[in-house]
Write a protein that holds these residues in place. Sequence first.
Motif, short mmCIF file in Angstrom:
data_model
loop_
_atom_site.label_atom_id
_atom_site.label_comp_id
_atom_site.label_asym_id
_atom_site.label_seq_id
_atom_site.Cartn_x
_atom_site.Cartn_y
_atom_site.Cartn_z
N LEU A 78 0.80 -1.22 0.00
CA LEU A 78 0.00 0.00 0.00
C LEU A 78 0.83 1.27 0.00
O LEU A 78 0.29 2.37 -0.04
N THR A 79 2.14 1.13 0.05
CA THR A 79 2.99 2.31 0.05
C THR A 79 2.77 3.13 -1.22
O THR A 79 2.78 2.60 -2.33
N GLY A 80 2.54 4.40 -1.05
CA GLY A 80 2.35 5.29 -2.18
C GLY A 80 0.92 5.43 -2.64
O GLY A 80 0.62 6.26 -3.50
N LEU A 81 -0.01 4.65 -2.07
CA LEU A 81 -1.39 4.72 -2.53
C LEU A 81 -2.10 5.99 -2.09
O LEU A 81 -3.11 6.38 -2.67
N GLN A 142 -9.99 -10.34 4.32
CA GLN A 142 -9.85 -9.36 3.25
C GLN A 142 -9.81 -7.96 3.85
O GLN A 142 -10.30 -7.73 4.97
N THR A 143 -9.24 -7.02 3.10
CA THR A 143 -9.09 -5.65 3.59
C THR A 143 -9.59 -4.60 2.61
O THR A 143 -9.61 -3.42 2.94
N GLY A 144 -10.00 -5.02 1.39
CA GLY A 144 -10.29 -4.10 0.32
C GLY A 144 -11.08 -2.84 0.66
O GLY A 144 -10.53 -1.74 0.69
N PRO A 145 -12.39 -2.94 0.93
CA PRO A 145 -13.18 -1.75 1.21
C PRO A 145 -12.72 -0.97 2.45
O PRO A 145 -13.04 0.21 2.59
N LYS A 146 -11.95 -1.61 3.30
CA LYS A 146 -11.43 -0.95 4.49
C LYS A 146 -10.26 -0.03 4.17
O LYS A 146 -10.02 0.96 4.86
N VAL A 147 -9.53 -0.33 3.09
CA VAL A 147 -8.34 0.44 2.75
C VAL A 147 -8.46 1.14 1.40
O VAL A 147 -7.48 1.63 0.85
N GLY A 148 -9.68 1.19 0.85
CA GLY A 148 -9.88 1.87 -0.41
C GLY A 148 -9.55 1.02 -1.61
O GLY A 148 -8.88 1.47 -2.54
N SER A 149 -10.02 -0.23 -1.61
CA SER A 149 -9.79 -1.13 -2.74
C SER A 149 -10.90 -2.17 -2.76
O SER A 149 -11.88 -2.07 -1.99
N MET A 251 -9.81 5.91 -2.26
CA MET A 251 -8.51 5.24 -2.27
C MET A 251 -7.52 6.02 -1.42
O MET A 251 -6.79 5.44 -0.60
N ARG A 252 -7.46 7.32 -1.61
CA ARG A 252 -6.51 8.14 -0.87
C ARG A 252 -6.76 8.07 0.63
O ARG A 252 -5.82 7.91 1.42
N GLU A 253 -8.01 8.17 1.02
CA GLU A 253 -8.33 8.14 2.45
C GLU A 253 -8.06 6.77 3.05
O GLU A 253 -7.50 6.66 4.15
N GLY A 254 -8.44 5.71 2.33
CA GLY A 254 -8.21 4.36 2.85
C GLY A 254 -6.74 4.07 3.05
O GLY A 254 -6.33 3.53 4.08
N ALA A 255 -5.93 4.43 2.05
CA ALA A 255 -4.50 4.18 2.14
C ALA A 255 -3.85 5.02 3.23
O ALA A 255 -3.02 4.53 4.01
N ILE A 259 -1.88 3.80 6.64
CA ILE A 259 -0.52 4.23 6.97
C ILE A 259 -0.48 4.90 8.34
O ILE A 259 0.45 4.68 9.13
N ASP A 260 -1.51 5.71 8.63
CA ASP A 260 -1.57 6.44 9.90
C ASP A 260 -2.06 5.57 11.06
O ASP A 260 -2.11 6.03 12.21
N LYS A 261 -2.50 4.34 10.73
CA LYS A 261 -3.04 3.41 11.74
C LYS A 261 -4.24 4.02 12.46
O LYS A 261 -4.33 4.03 13.69
N ARG A 262 -5.17 4.55 11.69
CA ARG A 262 -6.39 5.14 12.24
C ARG A 262 -7.60 4.64 11.46
O ARG A 262 -7.46 4.01 10.39
N LYS A 263 -8.77 4.90 11.98
CA LYS A 263 -10.00 4.52 11.30
C LYS A 263 -10.24 5.45 10.12
O LYS A 263 -10.19 6.67 10.26
N PRO A 264 -10.53 4.93 8.93
CA PRO A 264 -10.74 5.81 7.78
C PRO A 264 -12.06 6.55 7.87
O PRO A 264 -13.02 6.08 8.49
N GLU A 265 -12.10 7.71 7.26
CA GLU A 265 -13.33 8.51 7.19
C GLU A 265 -13.68 8.71 5.71
O GLU A 265 -13.31 9.71 5.09
#
Length: 270
Positions: A78-81, A142-149, A251-255, A259-265
């Motif tokens: 996910l680096t750079g996403l 799976q992690t897709g919708p949680k990380v913007g994928s 995608m930007r928010e999920g990634a 990276i920040d180890k926080r809950k996405p918004e």
Amino acid sequence: MSEGTSETKSEVTQHAGGDVEVFDKGTTKWIRLNRPERRNAYDGPMAHAIADVLEDVSTYHSVVITGSGGSFCAGGALTGLAEPDMKNMRGLYKASLRLFDAIRTCPRPVIAAVNGAAAGGGNELVVACDLAIAARSATFGQTGPKVGSSPVTGATNVMGVQIGEKRAKELSMLCRRYDAQRAYEMGLVNEVVGDDQLEQAVDAMCAELATKSPRYIEITKISSNLWWNAARDSFSTGLGMLVQAIGSPDMREGAQAFIDKRKPEFPDPA
């Protein structure tokens, strides 16, 4: 599973700058993902390196894929996403599809030796493999919708055949984590063993495969790709949609949240 399996260091070959290690154990080719600092998440060169090995194993009886550093595979890196590059993302998607296809078209059975977390594309890697044995401490999900994928190369299609549509949607949409015993009960893996017994159990399965006809094992494997082949267009369509979503706010928010180890918004539905 110990990273000092029965091979000697001189027998280990390095690929993708050391991100992939390959060695022989009898009639089995072992492939070890070696990026423990990112939980063995693969980038394009890693995925292509694994595929290259899988396309050159005709003289072996079986292939094993495992991880290093107590992790199996966290999927695509996910680096750079958070600031995605279109060309690099297309390359990663293309490499992922080549990797999973290489597992399925490999003439020999491919066994996932799941020695730790199998997350996102790592869980789809287990789906793609012909057989899977998990250490008791392994986890799956799976992690897709949680990380913007979205897990379009196995989890949203073929996994439904393996564990049932409702369970597959649960994994793909809710992004929960499951322990090895639950993965076994769902049908995601063939066997669960103690962490210190994983290598022995995998070796035993490989020894059993080595007593069978390689010719007819190959016929059996390729014939069993019926549902994988039927879902192949879905992979390409899904990846095409993911390409169109590169750089999206989701995608930007999920990634970035990952990276920040926080809950996405994520943005509200339009």
